[in-house]
Design an enzyme around this catalytic site. Sequence first.
Site, PDB file in Angstrom:
ATOM      1  N   HIS A 134      59.890  50.698  69.435  1.00 47.78           N
ATOM      2  CA  HIS A 134      58.605  50.999  68.792  1.00 47.78           C
ATOM      3  C   HIS A 134      58.825  51.251  67.308  1.00 47.78           C
ATOM      4  CE1 HIS A 134      54.737  52.917  67.893  1.00 47.78           C
ATOM      5  NE2 HIS A 134      55.439  53.803  67.203  1.00 47.78           N
TER       6      HIS A 134
ATOM      7  N   LYS B  93      63.394  52.346  73.165  1.00 48.72           N
ATOM      8  CA  LYS B  93      62.700  52.537  74.433  1.00 48.72           C
ATOM      9  C   LYS B  93      63.672  52.543  75.619  1.00 48.72           C
ATOM     10  CE  LYS B  93      58.273  50.445  72.905  1.00 48.72           C
ATOM     11  NZ  LYS B  93      57.322  49.307  73.128  1.00 48.72           N
TER      12      LYS B  93
ATOM     13  N   TYR C 265      50.370  56.872  72.627  1.00 52.43           N
ATOM     14  CA  TYR C 265      49.710  55.585  72.862  1.00 52.43           C
ATOM     15  C   TYR C 265      48.194  55.733  73.044  1.00 52.43           C
ATOM     16  CZ  TYR C 265      54.145  53.040  73.206  1.00 52.43           C
ATOM     17  OH  TYR C 265      55.355  52.443  72.924  1.00 52.43           O
TER      18      TYR C 265
ATOM     19  N   ASN D 158      59.898  45.439  75.549  1.00 54.91           N
ATOM     20  CA  ASN D 158      60.193  44.927  74.201  1.00 54.91           C
ATOM     21  C   ASN D 158      61.052  45.863  73.339  1.00 54.91           C
ATOM     22  OD1 ASN D 158      58.215  46.758  73.613  1.00 54.91           O
ATOM     23  ND2 ASN D 158      56.802  45.299  72.671  1.00 54.91           N
TER      24      ASN D 158
ATOM     25  N   GLU E  16      53.039  60.135  63.715  1.00 54.42           N
ATOM     26  CA  GLU E  16      53.975  59.949  64.831  1.00 54.42           C
ATOM     27  C   GLU E  16      55.273  60.725  64.611  1.00 54.42           C
ATOM     28  OE1 GLU E  16      54.335  55.700  65.339  1.00 54.42           O
ATOM     29  OE2 GLU E  16      52.279  55.516  66.075  1.00 54.42           O
TER      30      GLU E  16
HETATM   31  P1  IDP Z   1      53.740  47.199  68.857  1.00 52.84           P
HETATM   32  O1  IDP Z   1      54.717  47.970  69.717  1.00 52.84           O
HETATM   33  O2  IDP Z   1      54.335  45.895  68.381  1.00 52.84           O
HETATM   34  O3  IDP Z   1      53.150  48.022  67.744  1.00 52.84           O
HETATM   35  P2  IDP Z   1      51.149  47.471  70.198  1.00 52.84           P
HETATM   36  O4  IDP Z   1      50.072  46.448  70.153  1.00 52.84           O
HETATM   37  O5  IDP Z   1      50.962  48.730  69.420  1.00 52.84           O
HETATM   38  O6  IDP Z   1      52.532  46.755  69.806  1.00 52.84           O
HETATM   39  O7  IDP Z   1      51.375  47.834  71.727  1.00 52.84           O
HETATM   40  C1  IDP Z   1      52.177  48.953  72.099  1.00 52.84           C
HETATM   41  C2  IDP Z   1      53.081  48.561  73.213  1.00 52.84           C
HETATM   42  O8  IDP Z   1      52.298  48.287  74.365  1.00 52.84           O
HETATM   43  C3  IDP Z   1      53.886  47.271  72.989  1.00 52.84           C
HETATM   44  O9  IDP Z   1      55.072  47.486  72.263  1.00 52.84           O
HETATM   45  C4  IDP Z   1      54.165  46.846  74.402  1.00 52.84           C
HETATM   46  O10 IDP Z   1      55.255  47.595  74.960  1.00 52.84           O
HETATM   47  C5  IDP Z   1      52.888  47.251  75.122  1.00 52.84           C
HETATM   48  N1  IDP Z   1      51.926  46.142  75.204  1.00 52.84           N
HETATM   49  C6  IDP Z   1      51.135  45.673  74.208  1.00 52.84           C
HETATM   50  N2  IDP Z   1      50.371  44.659  74.630  1.00 52.84           N
HETATM   51  C7  IDP Z   1      50.675  44.498  75.941  1.00 52.84           C
HETATM   52  C8  IDP Z   1      50.195  43.595  76.952  1.00 52.84           C
HETATM   53  O11 IDP Z   1      49.346  42.751  76.736  1.00 52.84           O
HETATM   54  N3  IDP Z   1      50.770  43.743  78.192  1.00 52.84           N
HETATM   55  C9  IDP Z   1      51.720  44.679  78.470  1.00 52.84           C
HETATM   56  N4  IDP Z   1      52.187  45.542  77.557  1.00 52.84           N
HETATM   57  C10 IDP Z   1      51.672  45.453  76.298  1.00 52.84           C
HETATM   58 MG    MG Z   2      51.897  49.656  67.843  1.00 57.70          MG
END
Ligand code: IDP
Ligand code: MG
Length: 149
Positions: free
Chosen positions: A115, A9, A49, A112, A126
Site C-alpha cells: 500500500h 501487506k 480502508y 498486490n 494515514e
Molecule cells: P491502491 O492500493 O493502488 O491505492 P485502491 O483503489 O486504493 O488501490 O484499492 C485499495 C486496495 O483494495 C487495493 O490495493 C487492492 O488490494 C484492493 N482492491 C482494489 N480494487 C479491487 C478490486 O476490484 N477487487 C479486489 N480488490 C481490490
Molecule cells: Mg489507495
Amino acid sequence: MERTLIIIKPDAVQRGLSGEILRRFESRGLRIIGMKFMQVSRGLAEKHYDVHRERPFFASLVDYIISSPVIVIALEGTNAIQIARNTIGATNPAEAAAGTIRGDFAMEIGRNLVHGSDSVENGEIEVGNFFDDTELVSWERATDSWIFE
Ligand code: IDP
Ligand code: MG
C-alpha cells in the site's frame, strides 16, 4: 517534504519479499522516519480502508490486510506520494509496468503486496493512524544533500 504510509501487506511478508520491497523505496531515495512489524486490528483496517466501505471487495480487503502480520513504514521525501506510487505500480498487477513492485512480483489485484498513500493529505492522515508521534524520528541522513537538492 511529503509523507507517505507504506504497508508491506500480508502476502509480501509471507512470501519473504519485505526486504526487497523496502530496498526499492530506500534505494529510490525516500527517507524512513518510522517502521514497525504489527498485526493490524479489524478496527484499524476498516478505518484505513473507509473510503472503500461501499465497494463489493471491502470485506475481503479488510480480511486480507488483517490475515497475517504486516510491516508499516512512514517515508518522507520531496514528492514522496507520487514517487512511492510510481515505485509500487498500478493497483491491478496485470496492468503494472515491469520494473514496479507489483509489475515484478504480483499477479492479482487482491494480492498486490503493498500500500502507498494516494495524496499529500491522506499521507499525513494515514501516517497518523498507524504511528504515534513518539514512533516517528526526525533525522538528517548523511546522503540527504546528494538526493535532495
Ligand atoms: P491502491 O492500493 O493502488 O491505492 P485502491 O483503489 O486504493 O488501490 O484499492 C485499495 C486496495 O483494495 C487495493 O490495493 C487492492 O488490494 C484492493 N482492491 C482494489 N480494487 C479491487 C478490486 O476490484 N477487487 C479486489 N480488490 C481490490
Ligand atoms: Mg489507495
